[in-house]
Structures are given as structure tokens and as C-alpha cells.
Design an enzyme around this catalytic site. Structure first.
Site, PDB file in Angstrom:
ATOM      1  N   GLU A  39       0.795  -1.217   0.000  1.00  7.36           N
ATOM      2  CA  GLU A  39       0.000   0.000   0.000  1.00  7.36           C
ATOM      3  C   GLU A  39       0.833   1.276   0.000  1.00  7.36           C
ATOM      4  OE1 GLU A  39      -3.256   0.375  -0.320  1.00  7.36           O
ATOM      5  OE2 GLU A  39      -3.597  -1.791  -0.453  1.00  7.36           O
ATOM      6  N   SER A 432     -48.085 -23.310  45.298  1.00  8.45           N
ATOM      7  CA  SER A 432     -47.671 -23.196  46.701  1.00  8.45           C
ATOM      8  C   SER A 432     -46.392 -22.410  46.902  1.00  8.45           C
ATOM      9  CB  SER A 432     -47.525 -24.590  47.308  1.00  8.45           C
ATOM     10  OG  SER A 432     -48.787 -25.199  47.431  1.00  8.45           O
TER      11      SER A 432
END
Length: 825
Positions: A39, A432
Site C-alpha cells: 500500500e 404453593s
């Protein structure tokens, strides 16, 4: 955005852009050199623009009109990525040049390169080299090979077309160009070049490396972060969200929930194969002789092609039966693996008839399977087992009673199957499980754990319905006069109703609201005492946490902190924490306003700073000052209920003298801990089953039922093949929900030492007569010590006549016979 457990394991990852920020020194030098080679070879020499490259590009444009020679330096690419578009125009190029020169004046070369390598788009929604290494190769940057480095370095030119997932040939060609440049400038030698250029291009998409399975938690976090920060910040700012979840406990919760559903499924029978690929008659006769009349069986290649189209679910894997023997079967799995399914993994599979009935126990494999069947298998204890997708559902949630931090949460069998979170969204009747709160109200209104209630049938005419209301114990066993402690431990329905009548419905509802239950969820009739209230598991476990922590109401939360990609703390949760010494024991606060579970969890960001990009130093003082949880019941009340619920585990009386009894949670004795308090819960027709319990450091609730609230969990009949491995009878809290709770706690309690809770100041311990609840001078099996609030202890002694009558009536039964009388609720 990444979501982590409290101990740093990755739960999930969300976002449009995947980025793993790295410091330049954390990147392998060869990777950096590869990018520079292809690059910008003169990166460390130019001032932001490459004059030689620009003149070369201008010559190409002037001669051919071709703009492909961009001549952009790394600094120019950085400027374009941050501030400009990708359009190929001279104006954009001029802007890019000036921006690049300015960037070079503001930042060092290393800073520019670090930004570039972290921000550059590299295809498949990966940005930066760290993300690209993970996405394409499932590796960190340090594990990349030379050829893989070259592939990544070649992507900036055209990430959408050069990435190896999109096109292996394009990626190979570009990789070879990069390798050539690396060789030319001396980054690699000839041998490394030759080895890399001959390497095949093998790549596939890799997701985030999830190390803790908690998808329901991940979705809760995602929704909350999006609500508070907005989608753009949530998905694009690189946030890291740290939760309160313990990864080991979370894994145990998922395993316990799924295994419990498999066990329930096996009790109720096999519903048959997923599909029949070719016809083979299954013989279900008693003699179980093979009777296969195969019609055009598929070839091995066709079976494998079919299996490639079938997906797995959790730990269930698809397979096709290819042969069946007397007590085994041969199966073919995706990828060509052939396995033998032995009788141990088959013998459970009697036929499912309905939720109440199952077929006879099979005697041979060919009474269960036939060639051509598409079935599901799973591994259990290292062996393969025939299985099926559970139809029943479940939820499990565990919180820290000291501050409300969620430690584990599983909202269903599989998030990929159903995203409905049953922990926070499913309001179901609690059965319960409501009783400890009703008994707590009774203790606030003149009753004690030694108070005697009449455990006898209730017959009450209902003028509105025109029928008599006859609530029953389950099973329908009545003990006559019974102490409240024993009635709670045995879960006596009629005693709970009589206590509700004694306290009054309005007083009871007001008391229940202290635990965070909304009045709208509490029916104003006597069925409240039996659990007709509908609550979520999260609401219920929060209520139980109040008994575990000494009387304080905590607010559940799951997000501990949020940091940005620079590790600045954007949010730090400051939970209201239990503090026994901060509030006088007798002080109680006004009834809290109840919000639903989603709103509770929504409070975790209420203190978020207005500037959501603030650093750690800008967190307000209000966020960092300790906050105290709200006391809603006295420390004495919470201790008494917690202690009574220990009797649900350990029972009481003397087995030697025929007065011994078990509570409904006696199976927890397996844990051999004396700091466990627990309660079962079952609704009418076993449509909902519950188990809630706690230690001083952890409160846990499990629910099991069908998503269809009208469907009963039914009952399992005796299975001749399973022996002691089965649990026959009606499904209930003790049979259906308790095993998952027990399985989870065996792991969760490994790191939590047993912690006996001393009685708080203000309670008296008095020896009482077991039958009458009065004071006793005897020190044998007819008496025990009981706790009382000051002024509530009995003042009379039990007479000789009272003792003689009561213990002459004691039923002389063996312990195992007593267990059969344990009430299912």
C-alpha cells in the site's frame, strides 16, 4: 458491541461493523510490513503524499483517462475513510491531499498507521486487521500464517471482491501480488515466498468466539443498550458491556434446564421420528419380532445429501436409521459418520399416547425404530441416546440476594427455537410457592411457628357459584391439629387458607406487596392462599431473596458497566445493597410500588450520565455513593420463614419413635447443607410446577410447564425398563422442577461455603411440646426448641394428659411410607 460475563467470557457480539482494536505494538511486524509493502512502501519517508506516485498516476490519466492508478498513501486513505467518499473525482483527490498533509501535522506516523490498520474496511463487515483475522480465519493476528497475512493485506484494494469467502480465485491472485511485493522489498525470503504461494486458499466466515452461552441475557442487554444509547452508538461505537452473569453458573443453569426437560420427555414417551424417508413397517407387537418390508431405501449418498439440509438444535443431532438389530440400531449422521445406538440409549422410548398415558415398555429396538427413520440423537454421559425436541418448556433464574445481581438466567430450552424469555415475560400461576409470603403475613399478625392450626377438610358454600368450595390437600392427607412450621414444610393447603382467613385478604395482599408483587397480580379471594397469583420467575425469585437477605427488597439488574473502545467507563451500575446495620431491625418502609420485570430491568440505566461519551472521571457522585436496599419486613420475620423452609428440606419428629416426617423438598438432603431453605409449587392439574429456594448468598427459582397454559404436564406411569431411574406419578414441583434446581445448585454452591445464619437480636429460643406447641419441661423426642418474637412465646406448659393423648395417636410408619405422604405442592 460485545457482551461479557462478570468473569470476562464473551456472551455475544452485535453490530454492523466488526472491529477488534489493537495497539500497533500488538500487531505482528510481518503483518504491518505486508501492508506497507503493497500500500505505501515510502510511508515513513513522505509528508502524507507521495509526489512520485502522484506524477505516475497523472501520466496514466493524461494518456488513457484511466483513474485506476490512485497513488493514495496510507495517510490519504485514512483521510478518505474518515472524511470523504470513494468517488473518483479530481476535487475529492485534492481534498484528500490537503487532509492528509494536515493529519501528518497532528499525528505521528505510528499513530496514523495504527488508526489505518484498525479502521480500514476489509470486507464481510470486518474493519481492521484484528476483525479480518477473526472473520476469515477464526484466529488472532498473532496466529496468522504468511499466506493469510498476504490475503488480508491485499483486501484494501477491493474488499468486497477480493475477500477469500467471496472468491477464492480473486483472493489467491491478489495474495500472490502481495507476496511478490513482500519478496521484492526483502520482507520475506524465497523459501517463505514459495511456501506461501503454494498454500491453498481456505477460508470461511467465523462468528464471534462465544465462550459463554447466554443468548437470553444477550438479548436483554442488547435491548437495554439500544434503548439508552441509541442504535448508532450501540452497534457502531465498539461498546463493551460487562454483565453480572457468572459463566460457570450460567453453563450449569443451561445444562440443568435442558437435562430436566429431556428427563420429563423420556418419562412421557417417544413421539416418533422427525420423518420417514422410505417405508419400513415398525412392529409394535408384544413379541417384538422384526417386520421390515423396505420399499426403495435411499442410497448412502442420498441420505447424506438429505442430512446436509437438516439442522441441529442445541445438542440434538439429526441421523437416519439404516439398520435395526434386536437391541441396537445403526444410524448414519451428516458427514458420513456411522454410529451404533445401544439398548441403554433406546429402552426409555415407550410410545407417547397423551400427557397422562404411555405405552408399554419396549422389549427390542425394532419395536421403536425402523430403517428410513430420520431421528434425533444426543450425547449423555459419553453415550449416544435417542431423543426428541422437548415440547414442555422451562425457565431458571438465580440472583444475588445482597444486591439483586443476576448470576444465571435461561429463558427457555433454546433461544434459536423461541426468543420468548420466560424468566421476564411469562406470568404463570405460582401454586404453593406463594405460601411463604402468606405465612410471613401471619407472623406479622399474631401467629407463631408453634401456633396450632386445624389441618382438616374445608367445605364452604359459594352463593355466587351455587356450589361448595372444597379445597383439598395434595395428597388428600389431613393431620388434624398441626404446628404452622410443619404445615408450611408439608405445604398444607387448608392450613394456608385458614391463615389467610385469620389475617384477612386485604392485610395479606398489603403484606405481599412489600415483596414487590403488584396488587393487580394478586386475586382478592381465598384462592390466593393456594397460589392463584400469576408472577414471572424473576418477580418470584426477587421475593424469595427478601427472606434470604434478612428482609430487604433488592432490584434485579444484569449490566454492571459499559465501556467504550478506549476503555472509558460510560456507565457503572450502583445497586442498592443490603446493609443489616444501617437500618434498625424493626424499621419497615412503606409498600414499594411494583413494576413488571421488564421495567425492573429497565432501571439499570436510570443513573446514566447525560453525556454518554463521558470518561470515567465524569461519572457523577450520585452514581458512586453507596445506596442502601429498602427494608420491607423485619429481620426476625425473614429469619423465621427462612428457618421454617429449612424444615421443608430436613423435616422433623423422630423416625425411631414413629413421629418423623418429611417436608416437600426432602430430596435436597442430597446436598448435605443446613443453610438451604426451599419451597415447591404446583398448580391445579399440574399446569405449572415451581421450585424456589435459597442460601444466604444465592436465590434460585425454576419453572416447568407448557407454553400453552391450558396444557397439563400430566403424569408418568411405571416404566418396567427404567427401574429406579424413573419418577412415576403426577408431575409436581417436587418431581418436575426440583431436579433442575438441585442439578444447578450442585455446581453453583461449589464456590459458596455453607453459611449458618444466627438468629437475629430479639428472637427467643424456647423448648416447646411438639404436639401442642406449648412450653415443655421434657427433653426427649416429644419436644424441640422453637424461635419466637419477644412476647409471642407460649406461657403455659403442656400437661401430662396432653402429651399422652397426642403421642398415643402418632402413626407408627416406616420412613419410606412417610415419604409417600409428602404433599406434592
Amino acid at each position: 458491541m460485545q457482551v461479557f460475563t462478570a468473569d470476562g467470557e464473551l456472551i455475544s457480539q452485535f453490530g454492523e461493523k466488526r472491529r477488534i482494536p489493537l495497539k500497533l505494538e500488538e500487531m505482528p511486524p510481518l503483518l504491518v510490513q505486508a501492508f506497507l509493502a503493497v500500500e505505501d512502501t515510502r510511508f515513513y519517508e513522505h509528508p502524507g503524499i507521495d509526489i512520485i506516485g502522484i506524477f505516475r498516476a497523472m501520466t496514466v490519466v493524461a494518456s488513457s483517462g484511466d483513474f485506476s492508478q490512485g497513488a493514495s498513501t496510507i495517510t490519504q486513505q485514512l483521510a478518505r475513510n474518515f472524511f470523504l467518499s470513494r468517488e473518483k473525482k479530481i476535487v475529492r483527490k485534492i481534498k484528500e491531499i490537503f487532509l492528509a498533509i494536515h493529519i501528518e501535522q497532528l499525528l505521528t506516523k505510528d499513530q496514523i498507521l495504527e488508526l489505518y490498520l484498525n479502521k480500514i474496511e476489509l470486507g464481510q463487515r470486518s474493519f481492521g486487521v484484528g476483525a479480518a483475522a477473526q472473520v476469515y480465519f477464526g484466529k488472532t493476528v498473532h496466529d496468522l500464517t504468511v499466506d493469510e497475512i498476504a490475503i488480508i493485506a491485499g483486501l484494501p484494494k477491493a474488499p468486497s471482491t477480493l475477500n477469500p469467502v467471496r472468491s477464492a480465485s480473486n483472493a489467491r491472485a491478489r495474495r500472490n501480488v502481495v507476496l511478490g511485493r513482500m519478496l521484492d522489498i526483502g520482507v520475506i525470503d524465497k523459501a517463505a515466498y514459495q511456501q506461501a504461494i503454494e498454500a491453498p486458499v481456505t477460508s470461511r466466515l467465523h462468528g464471534a468466539q462465544i465462550t459463554a452461552s447466554a443468548p437470553y441475557i444477550a438479548e436483554m442487554v442488547r435491548q437495554e443498550v439500544v434503548n439508552q444509547f441509541g442504535e448508532e452508538t450501540a452497534y457502531s461505537a465498539g461498546l463493551k458491556v460487562y454483565t453480572t452473569i457468572n459463566s460457570k453458573q450460567q453453563a450449569a443453569a443451561k445444562r440443568a434446564l435442558q437435562q430436566n426437560l429431556y428427563d420429563y420427555d423420556e418419562r412421557h414417551g417417544y413421539r416418533g421420528p422427525v420423518a420417514q424417508l422410505w417405508q419400513s413397517q415398525l412392529n409394535e407387537a408384544e413379541d417384538a419380532e422384526p417386520l421390515f418390508n423396505e420399499t426403495d431405501p435411499l442410497s448412502r449418498e442420498d441420505i447424506l445429501a438429505y442430512l446436509d439440509t437438516q439442522s441441529s438444535l442445541e445438542d440434538l443431532r439429526p441421523a437416519v436409521v439404516t439398520a435395526v438389530q434386536a437391541q441396537s440400531a445403526t444410524l448414519l449422521m451428516a458427514g458420513g459418520q456411522e454410529i451404533t445406538l445401544n439398548w441403554e440409549g433406546l429402552k426409555w422410548a415407550r410410545r407417547f399416547i397423551n400427557d397422562e398415558r404411555q405405552g408399554t415398555a419396549p422389549k427390542a429396538a425394532f419395536a421403536i425404530l425402523a430403517p428410513g427413520m430420520h431421528v434425533l440423537i444426543r450425547k449423555q454421559d459419553g453415550d449416544c441416546r435417542l431423543s426428541q425436541i422437548p415440547e414442555a418448556s422451562s425457565a431458571i433464574v438465580a440472583i444475588d440476594p445482597h444486591n439483586g445481581a443476576l448470576r444465571s438466567l435461561v429463558g427457555g430450552y433454546s433461544f434459536s427455537q423461541s426468543q420468548f424469555n420466560r424468566v421476564t415475560q411469562a406470568k404463570r400461576q405460582v401454586g404453593s410457592n406463594i405460601k411463604p409470603f402468606v405465612y410471613s403475613a401471619a407472623l406479622e399478625n399474631g401467629y407463631t411457628l408453634a401456633s396450632i392450626m386445624n389441618d382438616a377438610p374445608i367445605h364452604q358454600w359459594d352463593d355466587n357459584a351455587g356450589i361448595a368450595w372444597r379445597p383439598k390437600n395434595s395428597p388428600a392427607v389431613y393431620d388434624g391439629p398441626i404446628r404452622i412450621r410443619e404445615a408450611l414444610a408439608k405445604s398444607k393447603n387448608v392450613v394456608s387458607i385458614r391463615l389467610l382467613r385469620g389475617v384477612g385478604i386485604d392485610n395479606t395482599i398489603q403484606h405481599l406487596q412489600r415483596f414487590g408483587f403488584a396488587a393487580s397480580d394478586l386475586p382478592r379471594n381465598e384462592t390466593l392462599a393456594l397460589g392463584s397469583a400469576s408472577l414471572t420467575p424473576l418477580e418470584l425469585v426477587t421475593g424469595y431473596a427478601t427472606f434470604a437477605n434478612g428482609g430487604f427488597l433488592v432490584t434485579p439488574y444484569v449490566i454492571e458497566k459499559v465501556v467504550d473502545d478506549e476503555q472509558n467507563v460510560l456507565y457503572q451500575h450502583n445497586p442498592a445493597t443490603v446493609c443489616q446495620d444501617c437500618t434498625p431491625p424493626e424499621q419497615t418502609t412503606a409498600e414499594p410500588v411494583k413494576e413488571d420485570a421488564e421495567a425492573q430491568l429497565g432501571q439499570l440505566f436510570n443513573e446514566l450520565a447525560q453525556d454518554k461519551t463521558a470518561s470515567e472521571n465524569s461519572i457523577s457522585l450520585a452514581q458512586t455513593e453507596p445506596r442502601q436496599a429498602e427494608r420491607v419486613i423485619s429481620q426476625q420475620n425473614s429469619f423465621l420463614i427462612a428457618d421454617a423452609l429449612k424444615s421443608s428440606v430436613w423435616g422433623g419428629g423422630s423416625w425411631q419413635h414413629g413421629t418423623g416426617w418429611n417436608g416437600t423438598a426432602w430430596r435436597l438432603q442430597k446436598l448435605k447443607r443446613r443453610d438451604l431453605s426451599a419451597k415447591t409449587g404446583t398448580t391445579n392439574d399440574s399446569k405449572d410446577t415451581w421450585f424456589s429456594g435459597f442460601t444466604p448468598d444465592l436465590a434460585v427459582t425454576v419453572w416447568v410447564g407448557f407454553d400453552d397454559a391450558n396444557r397439563s404436564l400430566g403424569r408418568a406411569q411405571w416404566h418396567a425398563n427404567m427401574g429406579q431411574q424413573q419418577s412415576a406419578g403426577a408431575e409436581s414441583g417436587a418431581r418436575t422442577a426440583l431436579p433442575a434446581w438441585l442439578d444447578y445448585m450442585q455446581t453453583a454452591l461449589e464456590s459458596i461455603p455453607e453459611q449458618p445464619v444466627p438468629p437475629p437480636v430479639g428472637l427467643a429460643s424456647v423448648r416447646i411440646d411438639l404436639q401442642s406447641g406449648l412450653l415443655s419441661r421434657r427433653t426427649d423426642y416429644t419436644s424441640t426448641f422453637e424461635y419466637f418474637k419477644p412476647g409471642t412465646e407460649p406461657t403455659q406448659y403442656a400437661g401430662t394428659d396432653v402429651q399422652q393423648i397426642s403421642f398415643d395417636k402418632a402413626q407408627q410408619k416406616k420412613p419410606e411410607e412417610k415419604q409417600q405422604e409428602v404433599e406434592l405442592f
